[in-house]
Write an enzyme that holds these catalytic residues in place. Sequence first.
Site, PDB file in Angstrom:
ATOM      1  N   CYS A  41       1.047   5.221 -16.048  1.00 13.29           N
ATOM      2  CA  CYS A  41       0.182   4.611 -15.047  1.00 13.29           C
ATOM      3  C   CYS A  41      -1.214   4.342 -15.589  1.00 13.29           C
ATOM      4  CB  CYS A  41       0.102   5.518 -13.821  1.00 13.29           C
ATOM      5  SG  CYS A  41      -1.085   4.963 -12.579  1.00 13.29           S
ATOM      6  N   TYR A 172      -1.503  -7.275 -11.641  1.00 14.11           N
ATOM      7  CA  TYR A 172      -0.542  -6.941 -10.586  1.00 14.11           C
ATOM      8  C   TYR A 172      -0.421  -8.089  -9.579  1.00 14.11           C
ATOM      9  CZ  TYR A 172      -0.086  -2.080 -12.090  1.00 14.11           C
ATOM     10  OH  TYR A 172       0.203  -0.943 -12.814  1.00 14.11           O
TER      11      TYR A 172
END
Length: 328
Positions: A41, A172
């Site tokens: 992450c 994203y």
Amino acid sequence: MTEQGTFTRDMHYLPDRITADGRDGWPLEPGRYRLVIARACPWANRAAIVRRLLGLEDVLSMGMCGPTHDERSWTFDLDPGGRDPVLGIERLQQAFFARDPHYPRGVTVPAIVDVPSGKVVTNDFRQITLDLSLEWRAHHRAGAPELYPEPLRAEIDDVAEKVFRDVNNGVYRAGFAGSQAAYEHAYRDVFGRLDWLSQRLAGQRYLVGDTITEADIRLFTTLVRFDAVYHGHFKCNRQKLTEMPVLWAYARDLFQTPGFGDTIDFAQIKKHYYVVHRTLNPSGVVPLGPDLSGWLTPHGREDLGGRPFGDGTPPGPPPDNERVPSVG
């Protein structure tokens, strides 16, 4: 996701803070809290880097989830028996439910958990790293750098916000866009900002001032994932990082700086994105590339001057149980 197909990140996190004076009810006590991350992450990667640079390993332990998760939670499948050895839980979700049995939002990393109660304190990735710099100052190692120096905070915040909107979150927005128009808008934001960053960094070694700051850490964790994930998986394919000379040299400079590259596990990064995001990659096949050897090649950024740690010193090697595979 909006009606126009624009990906919208839920930015509502548990806002409590661990502070030196305990004003939120969570006083800073060495050994009391556990930082939970996943190597995959980018938001959690920030916290791991800051913890390393500031030398907080002995006062803030770190638990590591595996690279994949289901709709419920990140899991501790890297640990023996699939259970975190300090918290005694199999899923990070259990710490959120200990705090709120009806917790309604996503279970995210990084998260800081109060070990005695088993309750998550905060998962606000934006504030966690700033508090490690400011509130945990009494426990920094000797020679720890100033990552958020007071005279530069306004500029750091401004640059970091631009980087977040167009790069960190921009990839994203491109990858999860639900329409062609939304994708193209995000794509242009990503590369427009990368061009802006290239111009800014062409004549200076770091983003703000002449030392590494919070702004560099926030940009690095996206750049280091760019060719391995975002270029193909998220369709950010105008250029690879290796085809953007200034940013590629800048990223290599940071990667080769103690505290940065030694937190990066490319295998876990690729496994997370390509296995978890089945809507984007239904087969779950994980690509073998790209070639990683370039990360260790000379970057030449020393010619721009700058002092990576200012008046401080590099961190020592990571603890044995936190080492990641070398790309060399």
